[in-house]
Design a protein around this motif. Sequence first.
Motif, mmCIF file in Angstrom:
data_model
loop_
_atom_site.group_PDB
_atom_site.id
_atom_site.type_symbol
_atom_site.label_atom_id
_atom_site.label_comp_id
_atom_site.label_asym_id
_atom_site.label_seq_id
_atom_site.Cartn_x
_atom_site.Cartn_y
_atom_site.Cartn_z
ATOM 1 N N MET A 85 -0.051 -5.906 -16.709
ATOM 2 C CA MET A 85 -0.434 -4.761 -15.884
ATOM 3 C C MET A 85 0.123 -4.895 -14.471
ATOM 4 O O MET A 85 0.554 -3.906 -13.852
ATOM 5 C CB MET A 85 -1.958 -4.623 -15.850
ATOM 6 C CG MET A 85 -2.454 -3.376 -15.153
ATOM 7 S SD MET A 85 -4.210 -3.082 -15.426
ATOM 8 C CE MET A 85 -4.184 -2.497 -17.128
ATOM 9 N N ALA A 86 0.136 -6.112 -13.960
ATOM 10 C CA ALA A 86 0.667 -6.343 -12.614
ATOM 11 C C ALA A 86 2.157 -6.028 -12.545
ATOM 12 O O ALA A 86 2.669 -5.680 -11.466
ATOM 13 C CB ALA A 86 0.411 -7.782 -12.178
ATOM 14 N N ALA A 87 2.854 -6.135 -13.691
ATOM 15 C CA ALA A 87 4.277 -5.785 -13.708
ATOM 16 C C ALA A 87 4.474 -4.323 -13.334
ATOM 17 O O ALA A 87 5.453 -3.956 -12.669
ATOM 18 C CB ALA A 87 4.872 -6.070 -15.089
ATOM 19 N N GLY A 88 3.529 -3.474 -13.741
ATOM 20 C CA GLY A 88 3.595 -2.069 -13.347
ATOM 21 C C GLY A 88 3.386 -1.893 -11.860
ATOM 22 O O GLY A 88 4.066 -1.095 -11.205
ATOM 23 N N ALA A 89 2.441 -2.681 -11.301
ATOM 24 C CA ALA A 89 2.177 -2.605 -9.865
ATOM 25 C C ALA A 89 3.378 -3.069 -9.053
ATOM 26 O O ALA A 89 3.611 -2.589 -7.945
ATOM 27 C CB ALA A 89 0.954 -3.441 -9.509
ATOM 28 N N LEU A 90 4.138 -3.994 -9.617
ATOM 29 C CA LEU A 90 5.320 -4.499 -8.926
ATOM 30 C C LEU A 90 6.308 -3.370 -8.647
ATOM 31 O O LEU A 90 7.050 -3.407 -7.663
ATOM 32 C CB LEU A 90 5.992 -5.586 -9.770
ATOM 33 C CG LEU A 90 7.208 -6.297 -9.174
ATOM 34 C CD1 LEU A 90 6.833 -6.994 -7.874
ATOM 35 C CD2 LEU A 90 7.778 -7.305 -10.169
ATOM 36 N N VAL A 91 6.301 -2.353 -9.513
ATOM 37 C CA VAL A 91 7.146 -1.174 -9.311
ATOM 38 C C VAL A 91 6.409 -0.106 -8.497
ATOM 39 O O VAL A 91 6.959 0.500 -7.576
ATOM 40 C CB VAL A 91 7.587 -0.576 -10.666
ATOM 41 C CG1 VAL A 91 8.386 0.701 -10.458
ATOM 42 C CG2 VAL A 91 8.398 -1.600 -11.459
ATOM 43 N N GLY A 92 5.127 0.109 -8.844
ATOM 44 C CA GLY A 92 4.374 1.185 -8.213
ATOM 45 C C GLY A 92 4.096 0.982 -6.739
ATOM 46 O O GLY A 92 4.167 1.931 -5.942
ATOM 47 N N VAL A 93 3.789 -0.252 -6.334
ATOM 48 C CA VAL A 93 3.455 -0.515 -4.927
ATOM 49 C C VAL A 93 4.607 -0.174 -3.983
ATOM 50 O O VAL A 93 4.403 0.538 -2.986
ATOM 51 C CB VAL A 93 3.004 -1.987 -4.744
ATOM 52 C CG1 VAL A 93 3.004 -2.354 -3.258
ATOM 53 C CG2 VAL A 93 1.619 -2.191 -5.326
ATOM 54 N N VAL A 141 -0.615 2.065 -16.378
ATOM 55 C CA VAL A 141 -1.844 2.073 -15.575
ATOM 56 C C VAL A 141 -1.646 1.213 -14.326
ATOM 57 O O VAL A 141 -2.042 1.591 -13.223
ATOM 58 C CB VAL A 141 -3.045 1.570 -16.402
ATOM 59 C CG1 VAL A 141 -4.275 1.405 -15.509
ATOM 60 C CG2 VAL A 141 -3.353 2.537 -17.536
ATOM 61 N N GLY A 142 -1.021 0.059 -14.508
ATOM 62 C CA GLY A 142 -0.746 -0.808 -13.370
ATOM 63 C C GLY A 142 0.184 -0.144 -12.366
ATOM 64 O O GLY A 142 0.011 -0.284 -11.149
ATOM 65 N N GLY A 143 1.171 0.590 -12.869
ATOM 66 C CA GLY A 143 2.089 1.302 -11.989
ATOM 67 C C GLY A 143 1.387 2.387 -11.194
ATOM 68 O O GLY A 143 1.635 2.553 -9.989
ATOM 69 N N LEU A 144 0.488 3.137 -11.854
ATOM 70 C CA LEU A 144 -0.268 4.190 -11.167
ATOM 71 C C LEU A 144 -1.165 3.589 -10.099
ATOM 72 O O LEU A 144 -1.201 4.078 -8.956
ATOM 73 C CB LEU A 144 -1.108 4.972 -12.175
ATOM 74 C CG LEU A 144 -2.075 6.011 -11.590
ATOM 75 C CD1 LEU A 144 -1.320 7.084 -10.822
ATOM 76 C CD2 LEU A 144 -2.927 6.635 -12.697
ATOM 77 N N ALA A 145 -1.887 2.526 -10.464
ATOM 78 C CA ALA A 145 -2.758 1.870 -9.498
ATOM 79 C C ALA A 145 -1.937 1.291 -8.345
ATOM 80 O O ALA A 145 -2.345 1.367 -7.185
ATOM 81 C CB ALA A 145 -3.572 0.769 -10.177
ATOM 82 N N GLY A 146 -0.784 0.726 -8.667
ATOM 83 C CA GLY A 146 0.076 0.176 -7.629
ATOM 84 C C GLY A 146 0.577 1.249 -6.680
ATOM 85 O O GLY A 146 0.625 1.038 -5.464
ATOM 86 N N SER A 184 -1.706 -7.163 -6.713
ATOM 87 C CA SER A 184 -1.388 -5.893 -6.061
ATOM 88 C C SER A 184 -1.412 -6.027 -4.541
ATOM 89 O O SER A 184 -0.534 -5.505 -3.841
ATOM 90 C CB SER A 184 -2.388 -4.811 -6.502
ATOM 91 O OG SER A 184 -2.131 -3.581 -5.868
ATOM 92 N N ASP A 185 -2.415 -6.743 -4.013
ATOM 93 C CA ASP A 185 -2.493 -6.937 -2.564
ATOM 94 C C ASP A 185 -1.305 -7.755 -2.062
ATOM 95 O O ASP A 185 -0.789 -7.499 -0.969
ATOM 96 C CB ASP A 185 -3.802 -7.629 -2.185
ATOM 97 C CG ASP A 185 -4.987 -6.685 -2.192
ATOM 98 O OD1 ASP A 185 -4.778 -5.468 -2.327
ATOM 99 O OD2 ASP A 185 -6.136 -7.160 -2.065
ATOM 100 N N ALA A 189 1.298 -6.485 0.579
ATOM 101 C CA ALA A 189 1.541 -7.213 1.820
ATOM 102 C C ALA A 189 3.041 -7.390 2.062
ATOM 103 O O ALA A 189 3.526 -7.202 3.181
ATOM 104 C CB ALA A 189 0.849 -8.574 1.776
ATOM 105 N N VAL A 190 3.762 -7.722 1.007
ATOM 106 C CA VAL A 190 5.213 -7.881 1.131
ATOM 107 C C VAL A 190 5.864 -6.544 1.479
ATOM 108 O O VAL A 190 6.691 -6.454 2.396
ATOM 109 C CB VAL A 190 5.816 -8.454 -0.167
ATOM 110 C CG1 VAL A 190 7.342 -8.457 -0.088
ATOM 111 C CG2 VAL A 190 5.301 -9.861 -0.423
ATOM 112 N N ALA A 191 5.493 -5.496 0.730
ATOM 113 C CA ALA A 191 6.083 -4.175 0.959
ATOM 114 C C ALA A 191 5.744 -3.652 2.355
ATOM 115 O O ALA A 191 6.595 -3.078 3.052
ATOM 116 C CB ALA A 191 5.598 -3.189 -0.103
#
Length: 258
Positions: A85-93, A141-146, A184-185, A189-191
């Motif tokens: 799921m975090a892989a999606g956030a890596l794109v979404g954030v 879902v991870g991407g949307l949340a991200g 996600s945080d 933080a990086v972004a």
Amino acid sequence: MSLSALIPADLSTSVAIAIVAIAFVSATARGFSGFGSALIFMPLASSIAAPKLVAALLLIIDLVAAAPLLPNAWKQADRKATVVMAAGALVGVPVGTHFLTRLDPVTTRWIISCFVAALLVLLLSGWRYRGKEYAALSVGVGGLAGFCSGLAQTGGPPIVGYWLGRPIPSVIARANILLFFGFSDFFSAVAYAVGGLINADAIKFSLVVGPVYAIGVWFGASLFGKASESVFRAICYVLIAAAVIIGLPALDGVLRSP
């Protein structure tokens, strides 16, 4: 260092005090019910200060508040499922952060208000995903949340709705949620750092807002068991709805006239 030196130069004292008060109210909601802080804080605070500053401020506070919870979450979580799921956030954030840094403040506020309103509907619906677990769905879902986190630090409801509906022990679901937001945080933080959002103003102001936020979380937690959870959750929903309405740019001429 004086207190005034910790407040960004472009914020008046009255606005700074208002943001501190908003932080306390939103943190109290989170301390009692476990949700709602960003959904209350972001629409209201971004209506009186730059959304970039407000989002960075909330991220810094959340990073500090969540850090002590991560080691235990790492032990209890389904790490493989959470990483997917975090892989999606890596794109979404980064995508959400890009919009936050590029859009003008009023447009950003409209998006935040619409997002928070949609997330409130999701919370009110009681939706929980109870279907099968698919890697593509988890990434989505991870991407949307991200994306929601990158834009406005409001990525909680999609993740909570997904994990709490899974047929897994609640302790694992909670650990998955905490661990996901650890990832996600970090991505945020990086972004934010690359985008120039985490700067001296945000860091210094967090030293003012952060302690009040922590007191609010403690105060809200102390109320747990002393009031009906269903009633308090209803109050949280009303506060979120009020935050959306009060924070609407369309009402600037009425509520925030010079």
